[in-house]
Design an enzyme around this catalytic site. Structure first.
Site, PDB file in Angstrom:
ATOM      1  NE  ARG A 146       8.056 -11.451   0.429  1.00  0.00           N
ATOM      2  CZ  ARG A 146       7.238 -11.034   1.380  1.00  0.00           C
ATOM      3  NH1 ARG A 146       5.944 -11.021   1.172  1.00  0.00           N
ATOM      4  NH2 ARG A 146       7.685 -10.663   2.555  1.00  0.00           N
ATOM      5  CD  GLU A 196       2.948  -3.191  12.239  1.00  0.00           C
ATOM      6  OE1 GLU A 196       3.910  -3.635  11.614  1.00  0.00           O
ATOM      7  OE2 GLU A 196       2.473  -2.070  12.006  1.00  0.00           O
ATOM      8  N   GLY A 220       3.151   7.813  11.159  1.00  0.00           N
ATOM      9  CA  GLY A 220       2.688   7.937   9.764  1.00  0.00           C
ATOM     10  C   GLY A 220       2.883   9.315   9.171  1.00  0.00           C
ATOM     11  CE  LYS A 274       4.519   3.073  14.615  1.00  0.00           C
ATOM     12  NZ  LYS A 274       3.076   2.801  14.606  1.00  0.00           N
ATOM     13  CD  GLU A 334       8.865  13.226   9.748  1.00  0.00           C
ATOM     14  OE1 GLU A 334       9.665  14.156   9.781  1.00  0.00           O
ATOM     15  OE2 GLU A 334       8.276  12.811  10.764  1.00  0.00           O
ATOM     16  CG  ASP A 386       3.796  -0.421  15.745  1.00  0.00           C
ATOM     17  OD1 ASP A 386       4.534  -0.610  14.759  1.00  0.00           O
ATOM     18  OD2 ASP A 386       3.023   0.560  15.842  1.00  0.00           O
ATOM     19  CB  THR A 417      -0.880   0.004   1.273  1.00  0.00           C
ATOM     20  OG1 THR A 417      -1.443  -1.287   1.404  1.00  0.00           O
ATOM     21  CG2 THR A 417      -1.966   1.032   1.222  1.00  0.00           C
ATOM     22  CB  VAL A 418       3.590   2.455   2.227  1.00  0.00           C
ATOM     23  CG1 VAL A 418       4.470   3.701   2.309  1.00  0.00           C
ATOM     24  CG2 VAL A 418       2.731   2.335   3.484  1.00  0.00           C
ATOM     25  CB  ILE A 423       2.336  13.092  12.783  1.00  0.00           C
ATOM     26  CG1 ILE A 423       0.851  12.768  12.931  1.00  0.00           C
ATOM     27  CG2 ILE A 423       2.737  14.241  13.690  1.00  0.00           C
ATOM     28  CD1 ILE A 423       0.444  12.367  14.354  1.00  0.00           C
TER      29      ILE A 423
HETATM   30  N1  HSE Z   1       0.200  -1.188  12.914  1.00  0.00           N
HETATM   31  C1  HSE Z   1       0.565   0.196  12.953  1.00  0.00           C
HETATM   32  C2  HSE Z   1      -0.536   0.943  13.677  1.00  0.00           C
HETATM   33  C3  HSE Z   1       0.725   0.724  11.553  1.00  0.00           C
HETATM   34  O1  HSE Z   1      -1.575   0.351  13.975  1.00  0.00           O
HETATM   35  O2  HSE Z   1      -0.353   2.100  13.989  1.00  0.00           O
HETATM   36  C4  HSE Z   1       1.496   2.012  11.468  1.00  0.00           C
HETATM   37  O3  HSE Z   1       2.780   1.925  11.987  1.00  0.00           O
END
Ligand code: HSE
Length: 434
Positions: A46, A192, A136, A207, A131, A203, A14-15, A138
């Site tokens: 892939r 994730e 995301g 961050k 960044e 996660d 997606t990104v 921000i």
């Molecule tokens: N799994 C992460 C979330 C995706 O829910 O924020 C973005 O890093």
């Protein structure tokens, strides 16, 4: 510097697809802002034949992302594969070794190997942009590294995982079960691949490790973070929090204390009046307390193709302009080590929910145990649900304490449990005040 910045992208999820689209859509504006054209010339993913809704036939295709990273036909390598090891790590290292700048959205990679990668970038005098790895869309990396360069930062905290915030929001608003909300978050593509990373707080910790380094000039060290997830949060907690004027959020918090930099991820009670309490659903928020600017809160989309692409493209544009900052704000050799502080020395307010035997002396015994450890109560709420008898003749008792130490709370609760008035393990949630 060639006139055109030639970009290679590894990872067409997606990104990746959103980055290609955004670079195309904004190509004229980006060229005039950067003083040169930015062109995706090669990609790696892939499955070559998969329909991704974009035409990649004009781009060079690499089955091997490491070969793409080393290709002399690109100037900048963009890593959007994910994962802290394997192909992502190998490809990023290969690009840096080959003297190419790198842009990545990979928080797990940076949390595990950020220092090594930043050193490699420094040695080769190239940029390492990330960044998109935190919150995301921000622009919090740039805010901390450049925007607040004139401040001493006291605390950074925020909602850094959209999946957890989505789950807590829906549980609170609609009374849905944790499991149903998680399934929905997975279906919507927020979670994730392994949702334990989200709900277990890892996660957020990845961050936070990045934010701590940027805010406090410390080496990225995810192992210095105390991590708890949201699995233990019940509808009863969300309801009590609401009644007492709080919301429960999974926060990542990094704070300067007398003992060092405290780094923690856990479910947290936040007053409804705080900026982060207002943040619902998959949205992320980061609050920064600093000496000059005082309090600053950034709120925005923490995940999703376009939002994440916005951050990736901002890094690409900086590189096109020739901007190269030390990735974590200071040369790696100047970053101090961030030792892990034990949670026992954490100081703050606490929410405690107890399932108490409904008999004389129970509440008094609890209050005594708290007083013995100098714990002062802000409020105490005992309420038998109308028409219901609690399990085994128990009633829920909820306490809110003024600031105290984690040691005092744990010792007091141990004594309360020994007194024999409690039917279940006490629930403890730390309070974060503005
Ligand atoms: N799994 C992460 C979330 C995706 O829910 O924020 C973005 O890093």
């Amino acid at each position: 510097m060639s006139q055109i910045l030639r970009v290679g992208i590894a990872g067409l999820g997606t990104v990746g697809v959103s980055v290609i689209r955004l670079l195309e859509r904004q190509s004229a504006a980006l060229a005039s802002r950067s003083g040169r054209s930015i062109k995706v010339v090669a990609v790696s993913a892939r499955e070559r034949g998969r329909d991704r809704g974009i035409d990649v036939s004009g781009l060079s295709w690499f089955d091997d992302p490491v070969a793409l990273a080393r290709s002399p036909d690109i100037d900048l390598f963009v890593e959007l594969m994910g994962g802290s090891e394997g192909a992502a790590r190998e490809a990023v290292e290969a690009a840096l070794l080959a003297g190419k700048s790198v842009v990545t959205a990979n928080k797990a990679l940076l949390a595990a190997h950020g220092m090594q990668l930043a050193r490699m970038a420094e040695d080769k005098h190239v940029a390492l942009g990330f960044e998109a790895s935190v919150a995301g869309g921000i622009p919090v990396v740039k805010t901390l590294r450049e925007g607040l360069a004139g401040n001493q930062i006291v605390r950074v905290y925020g909602i850094l995982n959209g999946t957890c915030n989505y789950i807590l929001t829906r549980m609170e608003r609609e009374g849905l079960s944790f499991e149903d909300c998680l399934k929905e978050a997975q279906r919507l593509g927020y979670a994730e691949a392994d949702p334990t990373f989200d709900i277990g707080g890892f996660d957020t910790a990845h961050k936070l490790a990045i934010l701590t380094s940027l805010a406090f000039g410390t080496a990225v060290d995810k192992d210095a973070i105390h991590v708890e997830g949201i699995q233990s949060i019940t509808l009863a907690d969300l309801k009590s929090a609401d009644e007492l004027g709080y919301r429960i959020k999974l926060l990542g918090v990094a704070q300067r204390t007398a003992h060092g930099i405290e780094q923690r991820v856990h479910p947290t009670m936040v007053p409804k009046s705080s900026a982060v309490a207002e943040v619902m659903g998959v949205t992320n928020a980061v609050t920064i307390d600093a000496d000059a600017v005082k309090e600053l809160t950034l709120v925005g989309p923490g995940a999703g193709g376009d939002a994440t692409a916005s951050a990736v493209v901002a890094d690409i544009a900086d590189i096109a302009k020739g901007i190269r900052s030390a990735p974590f704000g200071l040369p790696v050799a100047s970053l101090e080590s961030a030792k892990r502080l034990p949670m026992q020395i954490h100081e703050g307010g606490y929410y405690i929910r107890l399932s108490v035997q409904d008999r004389p002396g129970a509440a008094a015994a609890i209050a005594t145990r708290m007083a013995e450890r100098q714990i002062s109560l802000e409020s105490i709420m005992q309420r038998k649900p109308p028409g219901e008898t609690g399990a085994k003749g128990t009633v829920p008792v909820v306490l809110i304490t003024y600031a105290t130490s984690e040691t005092a709370i744990r010792e007091a609760l141990e004594a309360v449990v020994k007194d024999g008035y409690i039917a279940e393990r006490p629930q403890v949630i730390r309070i974060e005040r503005e």
